[in-house]
Design a protein around this motif. Structure first.
Motif, short mmCIF file in Angstrom:
data_model
loop_
_atom_site.label_atom_id
_atom_site.label_comp_id
_atom_site.label_asym_id
_atom_site.label_seq_id
_atom_site.Cartn_x
_atom_site.Cartn_y
_atom_site.Cartn_z
N HIS A 113 -5.01 3.77 8.96
CA HIS A 113 -3.64 4.10 9.36
C HIS A 113 -2.76 2.95 8.90
O HIS A 113 -2.82 1.85 9.45
CB HIS A 113 -3.55 4.26 10.88
N THR A 114 -1.94 3.20 7.89
CA THR A 114 -1.15 2.14 7.27
C THR A 114 0.29 2.13 7.78
O THR A 114 1.15 1.50 7.17
CB THR A 114 -1.17 2.29 5.73
N LEU B 270 0.23 -1.72 11.78
CA LEU B 270 -0.05 -3.00 11.14
C LEU B 270 0.56 -4.15 11.94
O LEU B 270 -0.06 -5.20 12.13
CB LEU B 270 0.48 -3.01 9.71
N GLU B 271 1.77 -3.95 12.43
CA GLU B 271 2.41 -4.99 13.23
C GLU B 271 1.63 -5.25 14.51
O GLU B 271 1.49 -6.41 14.95
CB GLU B 271 3.85 -4.58 13.56
N ALA B 272 1.12 -4.19 15.14
CA ALA B 272 0.35 -4.36 16.38
C ALA B 272 -0.93 -5.16 16.13
O ALA B 272 -1.30 -6.02 16.92
CB ALA B 272 0.02 -3.00 16.98
N VAL B 273 -1.61 -4.85 15.02
CA VAL B 273 -2.84 -5.58 14.68
C VAL B 273 -2.53 -7.05 14.41
O VAL B 273 -3.24 -7.95 14.89
CB VAL B 273 -3.53 -4.94 13.46
N LEU B 274 -1.49 -7.31 13.64
CA LEU B 274 -1.12 -8.69 13.34
C LEU B 274 -0.74 -9.45 14.60
O LEU B 274 -1.12 -10.61 14.79
CB LEU B 274 0.03 -8.71 12.33
N GLU B 275 -0.01 -8.80 15.49
CA GLU B 275 0.39 -9.44 16.74
C GLU B 275 -0.82 -9.75 17.61
O GLU B 275 -0.82 -10.73 18.37
CB GLU B 275 1.37 -8.55 17.49
N ALA B 276 -1.88 -8.94 17.48
CA ALA B 276 -3.11 -9.18 18.24
C ALA B 276 -3.97 -10.27 17.61
O ALA B 276 -5.04 -10.59 18.14
CB ALA B 276 -3.91 -7.88 18.35
N GLN C 272 1.22 -4.25 -0.22
CA GLN C 272 2.66 -4.41 -0.05
C GLN C 272 3.10 -4.03 1.36
O GLN C 272 3.93 -4.72 1.97
CB GLN C 272 3.41 -3.57 -1.08
N ARG C 273 2.54 -2.96 1.89
CA ARG C 273 2.94 -2.54 3.22
C ARG C 273 2.48 -3.54 4.28
O ARG C 273 3.16 -3.75 5.30
CB ARG C 273 2.39 -1.14 3.51
N TYR D 193 -2.53 10.91 9.72
CA TYR D 193 -1.29 10.85 8.93
C TYR D 193 -1.56 10.35 7.52
O TYR D 193 -0.89 10.75 6.56
CB TYR D 193 -0.26 9.96 9.62
N GLU D 194 -2.58 9.50 7.34
CA GLU D 194 -2.87 8.96 6.01
C GLU D 194 -3.22 10.06 5.01
O GLU D 194 -2.96 9.93 3.81
CB GLU D 194 -4.03 7.97 6.08
N LEU D 195 -3.81 11.14 5.47
CA LEU D 195 -4.21 12.24 4.59
C LEU D 195 -3.29 13.44 4.70
O LEU D 195 -3.56 14.48 4.11
CB LEU D 195 -5.66 12.66 4.91
#
Length: 411
Positions: free
Chosen positions: A63-64, A69-75, A88-89, A372-374
């Motif tokens: 899931h991009t 991504l922001e949630a993972v980075l914040e964790a 890039q994303r 959503y990715e597919l």
């Protein structure tokens, strides 16, 4: 927000707040993707806590979406990418390019152009290669930075033959050729790691085969000199139970078996969970529009389709379903399908579901991973909106497409 340490190992459809789901469907229309960022954080934290000394990278392809991504980075997570767009994303979401890992699979020229340029500006970027051709093409672009070698361990695991990558010749350097390729990499690049990925959708009963592949990776690391490697990456593939009667992945057992399989290493262990982090954090809301009695079943027509969620058509995947509007009605066997003109556009065959009526809202569970990715625009169907939940807040993470979005590239 729920304390991640207190979150359950698996989230079932019954665990979602049905009143909130009905309100979301009424406000944002259907079909609608819903992603719970608190659950994303809890899942990542639970997994990384089971491997406290490892570098746990989120596999972005699951899931991009920027919110995820922001949630993972914040964790505190880092990110593994499989294409230039994911790189890039990830950067757009706030990732440090020096901490990204790019796993190149038959990369197009544009992807390598981008990765080589990114690596020149950010020397911490790691590029994982699965073919010696990729080395040659990187050298042609002036790249001489960090390289990891993807091993094909010859053992595939997972929920479907189409995701058993560990035994698929498309992925990785053949096992016996790895030492020679490692020597070649050391001559012109910085060899920092080995990588392998056995398959996807691994649950507790699949761990024995999964760990046989990991054991081979550990053996190869020691053979090529693990004291000279920064990391050994055993990939992801860790699954969630899609069926209601399946138990969740036993993380304690998984951690013990993975560590035993990899053996003693000087290099750091890396893992790349994707599905585990986001699958049960997402669902789809869809509205019933048709009830049709047929000789052998009752057909329930909904506004979601295989363009919304293609996994059942592509893999024969099971996704749990719930009548959000009236979960307490008597359950009857139902065949649930969408508006796309193919017999593959079916989410469930003869599935016991609380008897739907027109305008009821159904939920399709475990849609956060490769949902959503597919998603696609078959039948000129605009992609749905996606709402992100965080605590008591709900926001549109992706707006609903319009027909103008579908046709805007036409000339």
């Amino acid at each position: 927000m729920t304390n991640p340490a207190d979150s359950p190992a698996v989230r079932r459809l019954d665990d979602w707040n049905r009143d909130r789901l009905e309100s979301l469907a009424a406000t944002h229309e259907t079909p609608l993707y819903v992603i719970d960022l608190d659950r994303v954080t809890a899942n990542y934290t639970r997994f990384s806590s089971a491997f406290p000394d490892a570098d746990v990278m989120y596999a972005a392809k699951a899931h991009t979406g920027k919110a995820v991504l922001e949630a993972v980075l914040e964790a505190g997570g880092t990110i593994e990418c499989a294409a230039w767009g994911e790189l890039q994303r990830s950067i757009d979401a706030g990732a440090d390019p020096n901490e990204l890992q790019y796993t190149a699979v038959n990369p197009p020229d544009h992807d390598l152009d981008y990765a080589a340029e990114l690596g020149a500006e950010n020397p911490g970027l790691t590029i994982t290669i699965g073919a010696t051709d990729t080395l040659e093409r990187l050298a042609e672009r002036g790249y001489n930075g960090r390289i990891a070698i993807r091993i094909n361990p010859g053992i595939g695991t997972g929920h479907h033959e189409k995701v058993a990558t560990g035994a698929d010749a498309k992925f990785g350097i053949p096992y016996k050729r790895v030492p020679a390729v490692a020597n070649r990499v050391r001559e012109a690049f910085d060899l920092v790691g080995l990588h392998a990925h056995a398959g996807s959708g691994v649950l507790t009963d699949d761990l024995e085969d999964h760990c046989r592949a990991i054991e081979r990776v550990g053996d190869m690391a020691r053979r090529v000199g693990d004291d000279d490697l920064e990391f050994v990456d055993v990939g992801g593939g860790y699954g969630v139970p899609y069926r209601e009667d399946e138990p969740p992945l036993d993380l304690e057992k998984t951690s013990d078996m993975v560590r035993e399989a990899i053996g003693d290493l000087d290099a750091q262990l890396k893992l790349e969970p994707g599905r585990y982090v986001v699958a049960d954090a997402g669902l789809i809301l869809t509205e019933v529009n048709t009830i049709k009695k047929a000789p052998d079943t009752t057909v329930v027509g909904v506004d979601a389709s295989l363009s919304t969620l293609i996994r059942p058509a592509m893999f024969g995947s099971y996704h749990p379903m719930l009548n959000v509007t009236a979960p307490d009605r008597d359950a009857e066997p139902m065949t649930v399908g969408g508006p796309v003109c193919t017999s593959a556009d079916v989410f469930a065959h003869d599935r016991p579901i609380a008897r739907p009526e027109r305008s009821d809202i159904l939920a399709i569970g475990n849609a956060g991973s490769y949902g959503y990715e597919l998603a696609n625009q078959f039948h000129s169907q605009p992609k749905p909106a996606e709402v992100a939940l965080e605590g008591d807040d709900a926001r549109v993470a992706r707006r609903r497409e319009t027909l103008e979005d579908v046709t805007r590239l036409e000339q």
